[in-house]
Scaffold this motif. Sequence first.
Motif, PDB file in Angstrom:
ATOM      1  N   GLN B 293       0.819  -1.218   0.000  1.00 10.50           N
ATOM      2  CA  GLN B 293       0.000   0.000   0.000  1.00 10.50           C
ATOM      3  C   GLN B 293       0.853   1.268   0.000  1.00 10.50           C
ATOM      4  O   GLN B 293       0.311   2.375  -0.036  1.00 10.50           O
ATOM      5  CB  GLN B 293      -0.890   0.034   1.250  1.00 10.50           C
ATOM      6  N   LEU B 296       0.252   4.150  -2.575  1.00  7.73           N
ATOM      7  CA  LEU B 296      -0.996   4.884  -2.336  1.00  7.73           C
ATOM      8  C   LEU B 296      -0.876   5.755  -1.089  1.00  7.73           C
ATOM      9  O   LEU B 296      -1.272   6.928  -1.096  1.00  7.73           O
ATOM     10  CB  LEU B 296      -2.164   3.906  -2.175  1.00  7.73           C
ATOM     11  N   VAL B 300      -1.342   9.786  -1.185  1.00  6.61           N
ATOM     12  CA  VAL B 300      -2.381  10.427  -0.370  1.00  6.61           C
ATOM     13  C   VAL B 300      -1.743  11.450   0.574  1.00  6.61           C
ATOM     14  O   VAL B 300      -2.198  12.592   0.689  1.00  6.61           O
ATOM     15  CB  VAL B 300      -3.183   9.369   0.425  1.00  6.61           C
ATOM     16  N   VAL B 355      -2.908   8.458  -7.322  1.00 10.30           N
ATOM     17  CA  VAL B 355      -4.061   7.904  -6.608  1.00 10.30           C
ATOM     18  C   VAL B 355      -5.071   7.367  -7.615  1.00 10.30           C
ATOM     19  O   VAL B 355      -5.572   6.238  -7.492  1.00 10.30           O
ATOM     20  CB  VAL B 355      -4.723   8.979  -5.710  1.00 10.30           C
ATOM     21  N   VAL B 359      -6.169   3.430  -7.447  1.00  4.91           N
ATOM     22  CA  VAL B 359      -7.491   2.995  -6.964  1.00  4.91           C
ATOM     23  C   VAL B 359      -8.517   2.864  -8.089  1.00  4.91           C
ATOM     24  O   VAL B 359      -9.684   2.567  -7.822  1.00  4.91           O
ATOM     25  CB  VAL B 359      -8.044   3.912  -5.842  1.00  4.91           C
TER      26      VAL B 359
END
Lengths: 397, 365
Positions: B293, B296, B300, B355, B359
Motif C-alpha cells: 500500500q 498509495l 495520499v 491515486v 485505486v
Amino acid sequence: MSEQQPGADELLARTRELLAAHPPATTEAVDFLKARFDAGLAWVHYPVGLGGLGAPRSFQPVVDAELAAAGAPDNDPRRIGIGLGMAAPTVLKYGTDEQKRRFLRPLWVGEEVWCQLFSEPGAGSDLAALGTRAVRDGDHWVVTGQKVWTSSAHLARWAILIARTDPDLPKHQGITYFICDMTDPGVEVRPLRQITGEAEFNEVFLTDVRIPDAHRLGEVGDGWRVAQTTLMNERVSIGGMRLPREGGMIGPVARTWRERPELRTHDLHQRLLTLWVEAEVARLTGERLRQQLVAGQPGPEGSGMKLAFARLNQEISGLEVELLGQEGLLYSDWTMRRPELVDFTGRDAGYRYLRSKGNSIEGGTSEVLLNIVAERVLGLPAEPRNDKDVAWKDLAR
Amino acid sequence: MTETAPDLLYSEAEEDLRAAVRSLLADRTDTPSALARAESDTPYDPRLWQALGAEMELAGLLVPEKLGGQGAGHREAAVVLEEIGRSVAPVPYLTSSVVATETLLGLDTTNAEVASLLGELASGRKTAALAVPFSYGPDSLRLRGGLDGIVRTVADAATADVLLVPTGQGLYAVEADQVTVTALTPLDLTRPLADVALDGARGTLLADADTGRAAVRRGLLAGAGLLASEQLGVAEWCLTETVAYTRDRKQFNRPVGSFQALKHRMAQLWLEVVSARAAARNAADALATGSPQAPLAVAVAQAYCSRVAVHAAEECVQLHGGIGMTWEHPAHLYLKRAKSAQGALGSAGEHRASVAEIVGLPGPA
C-alpha cells in the motif's frame, strides 16, 4: 478500580460459555440478548451486574467477533443509537442504583427505545437558554414546553429530558435532567418534515407531563453538567464510526465514476480526486483516534471528526449530483415518510445531498464545534459574554 | 485481500527520539542566525549537520546496521523530519539521509562501491544528492543519455560530496569535484538549490539503467512520503505560533484570538494538522513495513500534507498581521519552506494522478 480486571482470555471463555448455554440457532434473539447482558458481555467496560465486567473497553471487539462468528443476534445498535450512545452513559454516570437496574437492561437489549428531548425552537446552539418548565408538585414534577429535532420520538418508550426548574437563576444553573415517560398522556409527538421530504425527526409537545422525582437524573439544578456527559457522547458517536476505504459518502460516487465513463469530465475528475484524498485522510484520522483510545491516550481529535465528515459529506454528495448530469436534475421521491433508520449514504444522490446538509447542524453546528476546538483544545480566549450572570427570565428572547 | 491496520501512533522510543532532536534544534537554531546565513555564501549549517547527522547518528536511521547504519526505519526518520520542519533547519537530511540513501538501498548493497558509499552517508561523514530536479516525483524520471548536460534545481547539491546521477547508461556516483555546481537563489531560504553541470564528469557506475531507474523511484517515493512529515512539522509550528500570538495580541481591548472570525480559522487549521498527522504517519508506516500500500499511502499523504503546510503558513502570516510580513519575524521562512515543498518531490496534482491510477478512478477518455 483496584479489583482485578478480567483479561481477553477470560472474556473469550465467558463468551463461549454463553454460546454453549444459549445456542443462537435455538434461542429467541431477545432471550439471547438478555442472557448476554446478564453474563456481563453486553458492554464489557460497564460494571458487573449492569451488563459488563469492568473490563477495558478495548476488549469489546474480542467478544463481538466471537459472537458474530457464531451467528449470534445483535441488538441492532442503529435502531437504539440514542439509548446506547447518549442515555446509557448518562444513566451510568449520574443514575441511582435503582435507576441503573431499571433502565439499562431493557435499553441495551432493545426492548425500550430512547429519544432525546433537548433542543427547542428557541434554544438550538444556545441550548442552555431552554424554556421548557418543570415545576415541583410533591414527589412529582409537572413539565410543560416544546422540544424539536427529536428522532425516534414516535418509537420511544423513554426520553432524556432537560427542563428549567428555576428561572430566577442564570441559565446554566436552573436546569434539571429527567427521564421522561413517552407514554404519559401529556406527551404529543408530531412528525417534522424536512428538506428531503421525509420526517425522520419529530416535534414533541409537553403539556403538564408528570414525572416522578425518582426519575430525576442528578441533583436539582445540576442538569447542565449532567447534559455534558450526554452531549460529549453524542459527538463521539456521530464522528466515531469505523470505516473501510471508500466506506463513507465517497463510496457511491466512486462506484458511479467507475461504472459510467460517459459522465467523466476533467473538471469533475480533479475535484473527485481531491475529495477522495480528503475522505481517505479523514478515515485515517478516525483510525488514529481509535488507536489512541485503545492505547489509553485519548486525544482531543474526536471533536474534529464530526466537523470533517460534515464538510466532506456535503461536498462529495454535491459533486455526485453534478456528475449525474441530467439524472442529477431528478429526485427519487418526495413522499412524506417516517423512516425508522437514518442512512446518510442511502437512497439517491439528491437525497444524500439534501440529507447531508443536516450533518453540519445536528449534534452541534460546525460553528459551535469550531468554538469548542478553539477554546478547549487550542486554549483561545472565549468571546466576551453578557448572559452568564443574568437570571434566565431576564434574557432577551 | 486482508489489510492489517497501519500503526498511526508514535512509540515511546519515537517520542524519546523527538525530544532529543527537538532539544538539539532548539539549542542550535534561531531566527537571526538563520536569516544571516540565508544571505551568506553558506546557506546551510555544517555544524548543525555534524551534530544531527553524525553525533546523534541520525544520518543512518534508514541504513541496516551491517552497512554501518542504525537499522531503524522510516517511522523514526519521519519523526526527525517533523522536528526539522518545525525548526526549518538548513540541513540535508531529506535529500541525503532519505532520498539518496534510499536510492542506494535500492541497488545491490553487496557491491563494494554501493556499500562503502552507504556507510559514509550513514555515518554523516559525507552527504549525497540525487541529481534530479527537486520537483521530480516518483514517476517523473526521464533519463539523460550519459554524464552530460545540466541538471536544474537540485536540492542540497552545493553541500553534497557525491552526486547520484541516473542516466541511460546506468546510475553513476560522481564526486562533487567532477561537476560544476552553480548556486541558485531559492524561494526557500533554508533549502539551497543549485544547477549541476555534468559535462566532462567522470563517475563510478553503480548499477545498470533499469536497476538505477527502479532505485531512483524508490528513493523519490520515500522522499515524497517523508516530506509529508516535514510538512506536518512546518504546519504544526505555524499553528502553535499563531495561537500563542493571537492569545497575547490585544486590539479593541481584547485578545484578537477571542474573535470568532480568527478562532474559527485556527480551529479549522488544527483539524487539518490533526488530519495531516494521520496521513503522514500512514505513509511513514507503510514505507517502514514495505507494505504494498506504500505508493498509495505516499500519494495520499503528499497530495494532502503539501496543501496543509502552505495553508498553515499563509494563515500564520495573515493572523500575525503586520509583524507577519516583516523580514525579522520567522513566519516567512516557514511560508517559503511550505510553498517550495509544495512543488517538491511531485506536485499534489501528480500525486492525485497516482491515486487515480492505483485505486482505479481514471479520467475522461
